[in-house]
Design an enzyme around this catalytic site. Structure first.
Site, PDB file in Angstrom:
ATOM      1  N   ARG A  71       0.722  -1.231   0.224  1.00 30.70           N
ATOM      2  CA  ARG A  71      -0.011   0.138  -0.033  1.00 30.70           C
ATOM      3  C   ARG A  71       0.855   1.327   0.143  1.00 30.70           C
ATOM      4  NH1 ARG A  71      -3.218  -3.357   3.529  1.00 30.70           N
ATOM      5  NH2 ARG A  71      -5.324  -4.110   2.395  1.00 30.70           N
ATOM      6  N   GLU A 108       2.367  -8.517  13.676  1.00 33.30           N
ATOM      7  CA  GLU A 108       1.587  -8.835  14.456  1.00 33.30           C
ATOM      8  C   GLU A 108       1.340 -10.336  14.625  1.00 33.30           C
ATOM      9  OE1 GLU A 108      -2.065  -6.209  15.184  1.00 33.30           O
ATOM     10  OE2 GLU A 108      -1.295  -5.368  13.369  1.00 33.30           O
TER      11      GLU A 108
END
Length: 185
Positions: A71, A108
């Site tokens: 992104r 994560e």
């Protein structure tokens, strides 16, 4: 940084269009989706101008904009083109040809490897690194390490969204600017 009225309107438009998906990609995560906002052409233009204005005002003397896979590429190319400076991608392992520098980092949900072409940043070049989201700070930290390995100077990390409750900025030794902050995610 304080926003002028036009940039504040752009920021509010962007905020109003960010999608939220509870329990994605796993239970307990409230996923913030910037792509939902980009379905609206006015939001695309507003976001480009918002980021461009910030970079021009705060980092006018940079030599390149570094975008993170994937992104961050959306923003880095637009900003680099407008400022007529270099655009450098940092990609996942195995996606770049030629000699690369590599850094493994924590996510994560596991680990990954980022790479940058070894000759993409020259020693002493000043850059900003841009991505869509700051959560744990693992990918930005890896990007900062890669730029330093190439001899570059990271002036700032810029993100559109930041999940403040995760406190990923604590893992970064370079200033971070986020346009939108979420406190409890």
């Amino acid at each position: 940084m304080s926003f002028d009225q036009i940039d504040l309107e752009r920021l509010n438009l962007l905020k109003s269009k960010i999608g939220e998906y509870p329990d994605f990609p796993k239970k307990g995560i409230n996923f913030k989706d910037i792509f939902t906002a980009f379905r609206d052409g006015k939001v695309c233009a507003a976001t480009k101008n918002l980021v461009l204005n910030y970079v021009k005002k705060n980092h006018p003397n940079i030599d390149a904009v570094v975008g993170l896979d994937a992104r961050g590429f959306l923003f880095s190319f637009l900003i680099a083109a407008e400022m007529e400076i270099g655009c450098v991608p940092i990609r996942k392992k195995g996606k770049l040809p030629g000699k690369t520098e590599k850094v493994e980092y924590n996510l994560e949900y596991g680990t990954d490897i980022f790479e940058v072409q070894s000759d993409s940043i020259k020693p002493g070049q000043k850059v900003v690194i841009i991505d869509d989201l700051l959560a744990t700070g693992g990918s930005l930290k890896a990007a900062n390490e890669l730029i330093k390995k190439c001899g570059g100077i990271v002036e700032a990390n810029i993100v559109i969204l930041e999940l403040r409750s995760i406190n990923g900025r604590k893992n970064l030794d370079v200033p971070v600017f986020s346009f939108i902050q979420y406190a409890d995610e």
